[in-house]
Design an enzyme around this catalytic site. Structure first.
Site, PDB file in Angstrom:
ATOM      1  N   SER A  56       0.830  -1.193   0.000  1.00 49.79           N
ATOM      2  CA  SER A  56       0.000   0.000   0.000  1.00 49.79           C
ATOM      3  C   SER A  56       0.870   1.250   0.000  1.00 49.79           C
ATOM      4  O   SER A  56       1.937   1.281   0.611  1.00 49.79           O
ATOM      5  CB  SER A  56      -0.905  -0.007   1.235  1.00 49.79           C
ATOM      6  N   SER A  57       0.390   2.298  -0.664  1.00 48.67           N
ATOM      7  CA  SER A  57       1.148   3.546  -0.720  1.00 48.67           C
ATOM      8  C   SER A  57       1.141   4.278   0.616  1.00 48.67           C
ATOM      9  O   SER A  57       2.011   5.108   0.880  1.00 48.67           O
ATOM     10  CB  SER A  57       0.577   4.457  -1.815  1.00 48.67           C
ATOM     11  N   LYS A  62       0.868  -3.684   3.875  1.00 42.79           N
ATOM     12  CA  LYS A  62      -0.493  -4.067   3.501  1.00 42.79           C
ATOM     13  C   LYS A  62      -0.519  -4.500   2.037  1.00 42.79           C
ATOM     14  O   LYS A  62       0.114  -3.885   1.187  1.00 42.79           O
ATOM     15  CB  LYS A  62      -1.451  -2.897   3.705  1.00 42.79           C
TER      16      LYS A  62
END
Length: 203
Positions: A56-57, A62
């Protein structure tokens, strides 16, 4: 009938409706995959999707369900295209429909994108799904619903009392059964086995 085809594009409306039905079902499947794989702590976390990106960014570590999300967007496009095809078919006048280009463009894009999306979903997501066995086992063991499987052996009133106590105390219902020696361990295993609970043979 060329004349009929010039004034009435109803067959394309029908085809677009079929594509929309496929898109709706496909999107629902992707919604289920996203929900069942949500987590790892606050979500369902029942299945693991293959990791297809670094993460995830905004949340390190994640794994985002990027393929189901992409297929969701394809489905949204196809559903929107169906509205376009419907309005284009309705917009014809007398013996001529001047809006066939947008009909063909919408159908062509929908067919191409659905084909690509289904292929990617199958090959790069569905084939790599694994079950989170430990989490599933804990969830089942803690489920008050297991009492339903024990009801034929314990009787409805006893099963109901156990379910209420398990719910109010937070203790697993099976622990209460063991504590009170209402059933033997062998009977518990048989009544709560996957085959007994689902009615399906164990693979």
């Amino acid at each position: 009938d060329v004349i009929e085809a010039t004034q009435d594009v109803g067959v394309f409306v029908q085809l677009s409706g079929v594509l929309k039905r496929i898109a709706v079902k496909l999107s629902k499947i992707c919604n289920d995959l996203r929900l069942l794989s949500s987590g790892p702590q606050a979500g369902f976390g029942e299945i693991n999707l293959p990791a297809r990106q670094a993460g995830s960014s905004i949340m390190p570590g994640k794994v985002n369900p990027v393929i189901p999300e992409a297929v969701n967007q394809i489905a949204f496009e196809v559903i929107g295209n169906d509205v376009t095809v419907t309005l284009a078919a309705e917009g014809g006048q007398l013996q001529l429909n001047a809006f066939e280009p947008i009909v063909f463009r919408s159908l062509s894009a929908g067919l191409a994108h659905l084909t690509a999306g289904i292929t990617v979903l199958a090959e790069h997501c569905v084939r790599g799904i694994t079950a989170n066995h430990d989490r599933l086992a804990r969830t089942v063991a803690a489920s008050v619903g297991l009492v339903t499987a024990l009801s034929p052996a314990l009787g409805y009133e006893t099963a109901c009392a156990l379910a209420l106590e398990a719910h109010h105390t937070g203790r697993p219902a099976l622990d209460l059964v063991r504590e009170r020696e209402l059933l033997t361990e062998a009977e518990l295993r048989e009544l709560t086995s996957p085959a007994s609970l689902t009615g399906l043979p164990v693979l």
